[in-house]
Design a protein around this motif. Structure first.
Motif, PDB file in Angstrom:
ATOM      1  N   PRO A   1       7.142 -38.678  12.941  1.00 56.26           N
ATOM      2  CA  PRO A   1       5.711 -39.572  12.859  1.00 56.26           C
ATOM      3  C   PRO A   1       4.821 -39.144  13.981  1.00 56.26           C
ATOM      4  O   PRO A   1       3.560 -39.152  13.840  1.00 56.26           O
ATOM      5  CB  PRO A   1       6.238 -40.778  12.804  1.00 56.26           C
ATOM      6  N   HIS A   2       5.406 -38.815  15.114  1.00 56.76           N
ATOM      7  CA  HIS A   2       4.521 -38.355  16.483  1.00 56.76           C
ATOM      8  C   HIS A   2       4.974 -37.054  16.800  1.00 56.76           C
ATOM      9  O   HIS A   2       6.211 -36.895  17.038  1.00 56.76           O
ATOM     10  CB  HIS A   2       4.570 -39.418  17.538  1.00 56.76           C
ATOM     11  N   SER A   3       4.062 -35.896  16.816  1.00 56.25           N
ATOM     12  CA  SER A   3       4.527 -34.808  17.400  1.00 56.25           C
ATOM     13  C   SER A   3       5.047 -34.577  18.714  1.00 56.25           C
ATOM     14  O   SER A   3       5.795 -33.794  19.068  1.00 56.25           O
ATOM     15  CB  SER A   3       3.320 -33.710  17.246  1.00 56.25           C
ATOM     16  N   ASP A   4       4.697 -35.645  19.483  1.00 54.02           N
ATOM     17  CA  ASP A   4       5.038 -35.642  20.923  1.00 54.02           C
ATOM     18  C   ASP A   4       6.186 -36.542  21.143  1.00 54.02           C
ATOM     19  O   ASP A   4       6.728 -36.722  22.293  1.00 54.02           O
ATOM     20  CB  ASP A   4       3.901 -36.184  22.052  1.00 54.02           C
TER      21      ASP A   4
ATOM     22  N   VAL B   1      11.289 -38.927  17.884  1.00 51.34           N
ATOM     23  CA  VAL B   1      11.825 -39.662  17.015  1.00 51.34           C
ATOM     24  C   VAL B   1      11.803 -39.037  15.612  1.00 51.34           C
ATOM     25  O   VAL B   1      10.644 -38.335  15.406  1.00 51.34           O
ATOM     26  CB  VAL B   1      10.840 -41.169  16.874  1.00 51.34           C
ATOM     27  N   ARG B   2      12.623 -39.368  14.522  1.00 54.01           N
ATOM     28  CA  ARG B   2      12.731 -38.844  13.361  1.00 54.01           C
ATOM     29  C   ARG B   2      12.735 -39.956  12.254  1.00 54.01           C
ATOM     30  O   ARG B   2      13.689 -40.579  12.530  1.00 54.01           O
ATOM     31  CB  ARG B   2      13.615 -37.613  13.165  1.00 54.01           C
ATOM     32  N   GLU B   3      12.183 -39.640  11.122  1.00 58.76           N
ATOM     33  CA  GLU B   3      12.392 -40.750   9.957  1.00 58.76           C
ATOM     34  C   GLU B   3      13.151 -39.949   8.977  1.00 58.76           C
ATOM     35  O   GLU B   3      12.887 -38.710   8.325  1.00 58.76           O
ATOM     36  CB  GLU B   3      11.010 -41.186   9.491  1.00 58.76           C
ATOM     37  N   TYR B   4      14.304 -40.238   8.832  1.00 59.18           N
ATOM     38  CA  TYR B   4      15.230 -39.372   7.598  1.00 59.18           C
ATOM     39  C   TYR B   4      15.020 -40.402   6.189  1.00 59.18           C
ATOM     40  O   TYR B   4      15.297 -41.616   6.224  1.00 59.18           O
ATOM     41  CB  TYR B   4      16.537 -39.674   8.067  1.00 59.18           C
ATOM     42  N   HIS B   5      14.621 -39.326   5.296  1.00 61.06           N
ATOM     43  CA  HIS B   5      14.554 -39.980   3.993  1.00 61.06           C
ATOM     44  C   HIS B   5      15.547 -39.502   2.861  1.00 61.06           C
ATOM     45  O   HIS B   5      15.711 -38.231   2.661  1.00 61.06           O
ATOM     46  CB  HIS B   5      12.844 -39.977   3.229  1.00 61.06           C
TER      47      HIS B   5
ATOM     48  N   PHE C   1      18.729 -44.776   9.051  1.00 59.29           N
ATOM     49  CA  PHE C   1      19.106 -43.947  10.233  1.00 59.29           C
ATOM     50  C   PHE C   1      19.966 -42.622   9.711  1.00 59.29           C
ATOM     51  O   PHE C   1      20.819 -42.832   9.014  1.00 59.29           O
ATOM     52  CB  PHE C   1      19.870 -44.817  11.393  1.00 59.29           C
ATOM     53  N   ALA C   2      20.175 -41.641  10.800  1.00 64.36           N
ATOM     54  CA  ALA C   2      20.972 -40.587  10.488  1.00 64.36           C
ATOM     55  C   ALA C   2      21.193 -39.809  11.816  1.00 64.36           C
ATOM     56  O   ALA C   2      20.252 -39.926  12.760  1.00 64.36           O
ATOM     57  CB  ALA C   2      20.342 -39.464   9.514  1.00 64.36           C
ATOM     58  N   GLY C   3      22.125 -39.089  12.000  1.00 62.96           N
ATOM     59  CA  GLY C   3      22.546 -38.394  13.048  1.00 62.96           C
ATOM     60  C   GLY C   3      21.562 -36.950  13.202  1.00 62.96           C
ATOM     61  O   GLY C   3      20.873 -36.702  12.184  1.00 62.96           O
ATOM     62  N   TRP C   4      21.585 -36.484  14.447  1.00 57.33           N
ATOM     63  CA  TRP C   4      20.778 -35.378  14.370  1.00 57.33           C
ATOM     64  C   TRP C   4      21.096 -34.216  13.829  1.00 57.33           C
ATOM     65  O   TRP C   4      20.457 -33.257  13.776  1.00 57.33           O
ATOM     66  CB  TRP C   4      20.824 -34.888  16.216  1.00 57.33           C
TER      67      TRP C   4
END
Length: 140
Positions: A52-55, A58-62, A78-81
């Motif tokens: 959601p933010h390029s800087d 943070v990631r949103e997993y769908h 939530f999900a792992g990297w």
């Protein structure tokens, strides 16, 4: 310029903020645990990973899956990297409310449970700290 009582407002706001987040994720954690105990399991997949933010990191997993009656449901969790788009996952959900209860938590993926628990613990601690500071400021 000093605002009389400004520190009360600040500590009160921070206590309310952290309390709200702690309660929100405690409810989500309760839903996930209940779903893991009584829910239906099926196969799904990661359909999208969004930043959601390029800087930010943070990631949103769908994720998406099909219910027993054939509906396609998409949800965020939530999900792992290591999660990638197209990765197959096991989804657990309550057939009465799949959109609200779907989770990928379970064998091989405890990150939704651990992430929620960490948020509850951290924000709960923040709530306690700011509430204690507020009460100390008020009552001495």
């Amino acid at each position: 310029m000093r605002v009389p009582g400004g520190e009360y407002l600040l500590y009160g706001f921070l206590a309310a903020f952290f309390g709200f987040i702690a309660v929100r994720y405690a409810l989500r954690l309760t839903t996930v645990v209940r779903t893991l105990r009584r829910g239906v399991r099926t196969t799904g997949e990661c359909v999208r990973i969004r930043r959601p933010h390029s800087d930010s990191d943070v990631r949103e997993y769908h994720f998406a899956f099909r219910t027993e009656d054939g509906r396609t449901v998409e949800f965020e969790d939530f999900a792992g990297w290591a999660m990638r788009t197209g990765t197959a996952v096991t989804v657990t959900y309550d057939p009465a409310a799949p959109e609200r209860t779907a989770t990928i938590a379970g064998r091989g993926s405890w990150s939704p449970v651990l992430s929620s628990a960490a948020l509850v613990a951290g924000c709960g601690l923040g709530f306690l700290v700011f509430t204690t500071v507020l009460l100390y400021e008020i009552f001495g």
